[in-house]
Design an enzyme around this catalytic site. Sequence first.
Site, PDB file in Angstrom:
ATOM      1  N   ASP A  89       0.820  -1.223   0.000  1.00 14.26           N
ATOM      2  CA  ASP A  89       0.000   0.000   0.000  1.00 14.26           C
ATOM      3  C   ASP A  89       0.856   1.276   0.000  1.00 14.26           C
ATOM      4  OD1 ASP A  89       0.749  -0.751   2.598  1.00 14.26           O
ATOM      5  OD2 ASP A  89      -0.918   0.317   3.526  1.00 14.26           O
TER       6      ASP A  89
ATOM      7  N   HIS B  26       8.500  -0.276  12.264  1.00 16.58           N
ATOM      8  CA  HIS B  26       7.344  -0.938  11.674  1.00 16.58           C
ATOM      9  C   HIS B  26       7.710  -2.412  11.459  1.00 16.58           C
ATOM     10  CE1 HIS B  26       3.532  -1.127   9.735  1.00 16.58           C
ATOM     11  NE2 HIS B  26       3.981  -1.209   8.501  1.00 16.58           N
TER      12      HIS B  26
END
Lengths: 301, 301
Positions: free
Chosen positions: A64, A140
């Site tokens: 994404d 992340h």
Amino acid sequence: MKLTILGCYSATPRTFTNPTSQVLEIRNHLFLIDCGEGTQVQLRKYKVKFSRIKHIFISHLHGDHFFGLPGLISTFRLLGRESELHIYGPKGIKEAITLFLKLGDSWTNYPLIFHELNAKDSELVFEDEQVSVHTIPLEHRVYTNGFLFKEKPYPRKLNIDAVEEHEIDRSQFNNIKNGASGVTENGVSISNADLTLDPPKPKSYAFCSDTIYNETIVPIIANADMLYHESTFLETESKLCKKTKHSTAKQAALIAQKADVGGLILGHYSTRYKSIDLFKEEALEVFPNVELADDGKSFTI
Amino acid sequence: MKLTILGCYSATPRTFTNPTSQVLEIRNHLFLIDCGEGTQVQLRKYKVKFSRIKHIFISHLHGDHFFGLPGLISTFRLLGRESELHIYGPKGIKEAITLFLKLGDSWTNYPLIFHELNAKDSELVFEDEQVSVHTIPLEHRVYTNGFLFKEKPYPRKLNIDAVEEHEIDRSQFNNIKNGASGVTENGVSISNADLTLDPPKPKSYAFCSDTIYNETIVPIIANADMLYHESTFLETESKLCKKTKHSTAKQAALIAQKADVGGLILGHYSTRYKSIDLFKEEALEVFPNVELADDGKSFTI
């Protein structure tokens, strides 16, 4: 500085929302930040002049945030691009893009230059006379950087009344704007402070997506004029943050507060919520100046 | 058989047109054919039930036919898919997709099975009791296959009046549908022809994109009920075909004529023309039954 949100929703593209991509107009540059699937269509939809994009910054290699990149690179070729394109992104991005181009026997006819990133600390990745870009190491599930875009100081502004009063010759103007004193026709020196006005304050924009709540970024982004910080979840789903390494709206606001930024833009919303207004409400409890990103929305910084 | 065009324009996606992708509903299957960027959004827009897609056929590895595949594969994962997904495409497709998933540390949690193609002659790539799929070797700038989708013969239809008249027991019905004779309560044999009606003729659909004019495909696609053949250009631009290895609308119609197909669907239009009606006009001069593909349009075959 003008920021245009091309997409700001997490996970899968839908008919009415797009994955992450932003265009930042800063001085004479048009920077693209992240490039989810469909970014090239969003660029067309919002009438961004493709050809002006010379630098693309990719935060991390989740779909994404970068599955739109092979298509955009190919489209530049089909449009007859000749100028250099610089791609800044995690190590591996060059191999991935190169393989896609190779399989289609579709090499670019313009210089495609990769700047692969793997440093753990903030580093300068782009600089010219007017702008600098530093990475913001984020935490992340995969190697991820945010980016800090900073204008360099503007030259001082000429005080027209003062230079006329002292009859300063036009040939000195550029030097005076850059800090020099002036000299009258009679050889008298006039201080720079007497001939100039303060220029606009240089602005900065920090892009932080995707990341878990991480205070180590605070010194890097301190006093930025605007911070985009992901807020995938609300506090009601805060336990999902640890596993997915995302943040809540409240956590984004806490980072904004600690870094004392000028404003906070929220984005990267999970699509599970019925209204993105809920993110703003939650963040406003911690930090006063909160804006909501939305596809097609622009912000002047 | 129902064919839905998700995208049918060549080269770059635009706000109002999409690159190649089609969904073919054939017996109990939902096949996806090609997967340009944005296909997953088109699937949502036209309310195709994602989860029913178990087989994806990729003609070649140019961006406008496969850059939507990494995103679709990732979205299946996010939607919690568990069933197998089979990908049929040119050699190299496995490495490309695998690299993209690896970089994002985003392996699928469902079985992803690649069937890499490199044969120069037509071959059977999928078969079950109801359907078969053969490749159609095409001539393009990179290794390319079209696909021929064929229904297998339906079982014969029971002639309800006849079985009632002869008082044939229900237990024999399945055998009779599959060609057996019937036996009355008195042990008299009744021929299958007297107890059944002809079933619907099995249908076939040939997808041919991208390709230069190439008569060697004619025997493979002969008598197909419907042919999709690319028509990137009109005859006025025919000299571009040799270099780009594409076809004109007239050439597509010539192939349709020589293969004696039931109907021709044109697509993969260059975006240089002001109306796609021009393609239909040109093809109709050669072949009588011409349809125009357009994004979102469905055809019942």
